[in-house]
Design an enzyme around this catalytic site. Structure first.
Site, PDB file in Angstrom:
ATOM      1  N   CYS A  11      51.628  91.338  58.354  1.00 28.98           N
ATOM      2  CA  CYS A  11      52.700  90.210  58.254  1.00 28.98           C
ATOM      3  C   CYS A  11      53.678  90.527  57.145  1.00 28.98           C
ATOM      4  O   CYS A  11      52.918  91.153  56.224  1.00 28.98           O
ATOM      5  CB  CYS A  11      52.194  89.051  57.953  1.00 28.98           C
ATOM      6  SG  CYS A  11      53.375  87.480  57.860  1.00 28.98           S
ATOM      7  N   CYS A  54      52.308  85.779  51.045  1.00 29.08           N
ATOM      8  CA  CYS A  54      51.368  84.342  50.929  1.00 29.08           C
ATOM      9  C   CYS A  54      50.149  85.127  49.965  1.00 29.08           C
ATOM     10  O   CYS A  54      49.404  85.835  50.486  1.00 29.08           O
ATOM     11  CB  CYS A  54      50.968  83.832  52.046  1.00 29.08           C
ATOM     12  SG  CYS A  54      52.514  83.450  52.993  1.00 29.08           S
ATOM     13  N   CYS A 103      46.659  85.231  51.527  1.00 21.63           N
ATOM     14  CA  CYS A 103      46.352  85.735  52.903  1.00 21.63           C
ATOM     15  C   CYS A 103      45.984  87.362  53.167  1.00 21.63           C
ATOM     16  O   CYS A 103      46.869  87.917  52.831  1.00 21.63           O
ATOM     17  CB  CYS A 103      47.798  85.472  53.747  1.00 21.63           C
ATOM     18  SG  CYS A 103      47.428  85.636  55.683  1.00 21.63           S
ATOM     19  N   CYS A 136      43.843  76.421  69.580  1.00 21.87           N
ATOM     20  CA  CYS A 136      44.909  76.644  68.515  1.00 21.87           C
ATOM     21  C   CYS A 136      44.986  78.176  68.477  1.00 21.87           C
ATOM     22  O   CYS A 136      43.848  78.999  68.260  1.00 21.87           O
ATOM     23  CB  CYS A 136      44.700  76.290  67.084  1.00 21.87           C
ATOM     24  SG  CYS A 136      44.001  74.406  66.933  1.00 21.87           S
ATOM     25  N   CYS A 157      47.674  74.277  70.687  1.00 21.46           N
ATOM     26  CA  CYS A 157      48.211  74.110  69.480  1.00 21.46           C
ATOM     27  C   CYS A 157      48.741  75.594  69.161  1.00 21.46           C
ATOM     28  O   CYS A 157      47.887  76.482  69.318  1.00 21.46           O
ATOM     29  CB  CYS A 157      47.553  73.613  68.095  1.00 21.46           C
ATOM     30  SG  CYS A 157      48.076  73.759  66.511  1.00 21.46           S
ATOM     31  N   CYS A 162      51.234  69.339  63.010  1.00 21.50           N
ATOM     32  CA  CYS A 162      50.132  69.788  62.181  1.00 21.50           C
ATOM     33  C   CYS A 162      50.410  70.455  60.998  1.00 21.50           C
ATOM     34  O   CYS A 162      50.900  71.648  60.996  1.00 21.50           O
ATOM     35  CB  CYS A 162      49.059  70.663  62.919  1.00 21.50           C
ATOM     36  SG  CYS A 162      47.452  71.100  62.180  1.00 21.50           S
ATOM     37  N   ARG A 186      41.755  67.365  59.143  1.00 28.88           N
ATOM     38  CA  ARG A 186      40.771  68.630  59.530  1.00 28.88           C
ATOM     39  C   ARG A 186      40.498  69.191  58.210  1.00 28.88           C
ATOM     40  O   ARG A 186      40.988  69.734  57.212  1.00 28.88           O
ATOM     41  CB  ARG A 186      41.549  69.620  60.444  1.00 28.88           C
ATOM     42  CG  ARG A 186      40.589  70.639  60.852  1.00 28.88           C
ATOM     43  CD  ARG A 186      41.312  71.500  61.745  1.00 28.88           C
ATOM     44  NE  ARG A 186      41.657  70.994  62.836  1.00 28.88           N
ATOM     45  CZ  ARG A 186      42.709  71.159  63.248  1.00 28.88           C
ATOM     46  NH1 ARG A 186      43.260  72.153  63.169  1.00 28.88           N
ATOM     47  NH2 ARG A 186      42.975  70.420  64.659  1.00 28.88           N
TER      48      ARG A 186
HETATM   49  N1  SAM Z   1      52.087  82.980  59.778  1.00 31.47           N
HETATM   50  C1  SAM Z   1      52.025  81.561  60.104  1.00 31.47           C
HETATM   51  C2  SAM Z   1      52.435  80.999  58.999  1.00 31.47           C
HETATM   52  O1  SAM Z   1      52.168  81.413  58.054  1.00 31.47           O
HETATM   53  O2  SAM Z   1      52.945  79.580  59.087  1.00 31.47           O
HETATM   54  C3  SAM Z   1      50.836  81.237  60.997  1.00 31.47           C
HETATM   55  C4  SAM Z   1      49.414  81.620  60.330  1.00 31.47           C
HETATM   56  S1  SAM Z   1      48.918  81.294  58.860  1.00 31.47           S
HETATM   57  C5  SAM Z   1      47.391  82.413  58.536  1.00 31.47           C
HETATM   58  C6  SAM Z   1      48.130  79.652  58.768  1.00 31.47           C
HETATM   59  C7  SAM Z   1      47.705  79.179  57.835  1.00 31.47           C
HETATM   60  O3  SAM Z   1      46.376  79.577  57.243  1.00 31.47           O
HETATM   61  C8  SAM Z   1      48.396  79.351  56.270  1.00 31.47           C
HETATM   62  O4  SAM Z   1      49.559  78.432  56.338  1.00 31.47           O
HETATM   63  C9  SAM Z   1      47.471  78.936  55.282  1.00 31.47           C
HETATM   64  O5  SAM Z   1      47.595  77.550  55.052  1.00 31.47           O
HETATM   65  C10 SAM Z   1      46.114  79.031  55.995  1.00 31.47           C
HETATM   66  N2  SAM Z   1      45.374  80.433  55.291  1.00 31.47           N
HETATM   67  C11 SAM Z   1      45.789  81.539  55.221  1.00 31.47           C
HETATM   68  N3  SAM Z   1      44.935  82.229  54.614  1.00 31.47           N
HETATM   69  C12 SAM Z   1      43.965  81.549  53.983  1.00 31.47           C
HETATM   70  C13 SAM Z   1      43.060  81.541  53.092  1.00 31.47           C
HETATM   71  N4  SAM Z   1      42.540  82.855  52.463  1.00 31.47           N
HETATM   72  N5  SAM Z   1      42.053  80.293  52.617  1.00 31.47           N
HETATM   73  C14 SAM Z   1      42.529  79.022  53.438  1.00 31.47           C
HETATM   74  N6  SAM Z   1      43.627  79.229  54.083  1.00 31.47           N
HETATM   75  C15 SAM Z   1      44.240  80.173  54.479  1.00 31.47           C
HETATM   76 FE1  SF4 Z   2      51.844  85.909  57.176  1.00 34.79          FE
HETATM   77 FE2  SF4 Z   2      49.808  84.888  56.315  1.00 34.79          FE
HETATM   78 FE3  SF4 Z   2      51.745  84.123  55.082  1.00 34.79          FE
HETATM   79 FE4  SF4 Z   2      51.139  83.367  57.709  1.00 34.79          FE
HETATM   80  S1  SF4 Z   2      50.167  82.785  55.888  1.00 34.79           S
HETATM   81  S2  SF4 Z   2      53.027  84.100  56.944  1.00 34.79           S
HETATM   82  S3  SF4 Z   2      50.112  85.238  58.266  1.00 34.79           S
HETATM   83  S4  SF4 Z   2      51.027  86.212  55.158  1.00 34.79           S
END
Ligand code: SAM
Ligand code: SF4
Ligand code: DTB
Length: 336
Positions: A51, A55, A58, A95, A126, A186, A258
């Site tokens: 990606c 973030c 992530c 989802c 979802c 959501c 949730r």
């Molecule tokens: N890429 C898209 C986005 O960021 O909107 C969708 C997938 S993203 C992985 C979905 C959500 O997963 C993120 O917004 C975050 O809140 C949650 N998430 C990702 N990594 C996480 C982690 N290590 N611990 C808890 N929640 C996490």
């Molecule tokens: Fe990409 Fe993870 Fe951020 Fe979603 S949360 S935009 S998958 S880096």
């Protein structure tokens, strides 16, 4: 327009004695929900890793060296197989998450096909695909997508400490587009990013003050993933986490809350307190997007201890009577 939740009012609520908060949250919970029922969703990563966003929490960001195995967009057969398994498990929502900044227009017809097939199984759907345009949101809605997940994650002030490749404002704009399309929202966030209590409260205020708050609010406990910048973050105090759940219930009384990522690290007592505080939805199944979830076996044990029933388990059972590809014996066992 005057905001329903000011910082002063929210702080006052947070300072209430623990048992008063729990009592208030549980009372409100019982007004709007059956306290013995839990909404159960399963999660599938349909496109994993690589990606472009940064973030810090992530494992799917291409910028961090994690042990993640990347996976391009899954084929339809694999996705539908996972959806069937979901149906058999007794979950009522499927989802799907993609590690995208945003989907491309050319991906939408394929996603629409998938949504239509899953809807035929009698499941709610979802998707979480990143930022979407109004046209894309409308298209997803037209094909039957019930919910779109798009988290605001934290407070406006703290957001830029966690993500630099997009803005909080752009997240809110996407939420508006989802709402306008007619899909349910959501949207929630993560506790444990290094935010202060004030950030947690402002994050909840942002959701509660929306003209129509999200129907579903995932509260994730940070899963600390080796290789990500937040891997060594301080452990979140359990009582603070439970209090945040109770505040969510009080501030957004009619939405599903949730208890999302992080359950694997919580003992049964902690999870029970979160349900007591108003959480009434979970991800069920052994995997989240890329990390482990509490096993189904443990979930079922917990449900038994707490007398919790999965929501809508029997409602769509006729689907299976028509579908010979599914092992009926397994299905009936799941119903027991
Ligand atoms: N890429 C898209 C986005 O960021 O909107 C969708 C997938 S993203 C992985 C979905 C959500 O997963 C993120 O917004 C975050 O809140 C949650 N998430 C990702 N990594 C996480 C982690 N290590 N611990 C808890 N929640 C996490
Ligand atoms: Fe990409 Fe993870 Fe951020 Fe979603 S949360 S935009 S998958 S880096
Ligand atoms: C949400 O708020 N939590 C889910 C879902 N929405 C998409 C994702 C949790 C991801 C946890 C880390 C992982 O498994 O990669």
């Amino acid at each position: 327009m005057k905001k329903l939740w000011t910082l002063e009012k929210t702080q006052k609520l947070f300072r209430k004695p623990f048992f008063d908060l729990m009592y208030q949250a549980q009372t409100i919970h019982r007004k709007y929900f059956n306290p013995h029922e839990i909404q159960v969703s399963t999660l599938l990563s349909i496109k994993t890793g690589a990606c472009p966003e940064d973030c810090k929490y992530c494992p799917q960001s291409a910028r961090y060296k994690t042990k993640l195995k990347t996976q391009p967009l899954l084929n339809k057969k694999e996705i539908l197989k996972a959806a069937k398994k979901t149906k058999i498990s007794g979950a009522n929502r499927f989802c799907m998450g993609a590690a995208w900044k945003n989907p491309k227009d050319k991906d939408i017809p394929y996603l629409q096909e998938i949504i239509k097939e899953i809807k035929k199984m009698g499941l709610e759907t979802c998707m979480t695909l990143g930022e979407i345009t109004q046209k894309q949101a409308n298209q997803l809605h037209e094909s039957g997508l019930d919910f779109y997940n798009h988290n605001i994650d934290t407070s406006k002030n703290f957001y830029s400490k966690i993500i630099s490749t997009r803005t909080y404002e752009s997240r809110l704009k996407t939420l508006k587009r989802i709402r306008k399309s007619g899909m349910k929202i959501c949207s929630g966030g993560i506790i444990g990013l290094g935010e202060k209590t004030k950030d947690r409260l402002e994050f909840l205020m942002e959701l509660a003050n929306l003209s129509k708050p999200p129907e579903s609010i995932p509260i994730n406990l940070l899963v600390k993933i080796p290789g990500t910048p937040l891997e060594k973050n301080k452990k979140v105090n359990e009582f603070d986490f439970i209090k945040i759940i109770s505040l969510t219930r009080i501030m957004v009384p009619k939405s599903y809350i949730r208890l999302s990522a992080g359950r694997e690290k919580m003992n049964f007592q902690m999870q029970a307190m979160c349900f007591m505080a108003g959480a009434n939805s979970i991800f069920y199944g052994c995997k989240l997007l890329t990390t482990k979830n509490q096993s189904e076996k443990k979930d079922n044990k917990l449900f038994k201890i707490l007398n919790l029933k999965k929501q809508n388990l029997k409602k769509n059972k006729n689907f299976f009577l028509k579908d010979n590809s599914i092992n009926k014996k397994f299905f009936y066992n799941a119903l027991k």
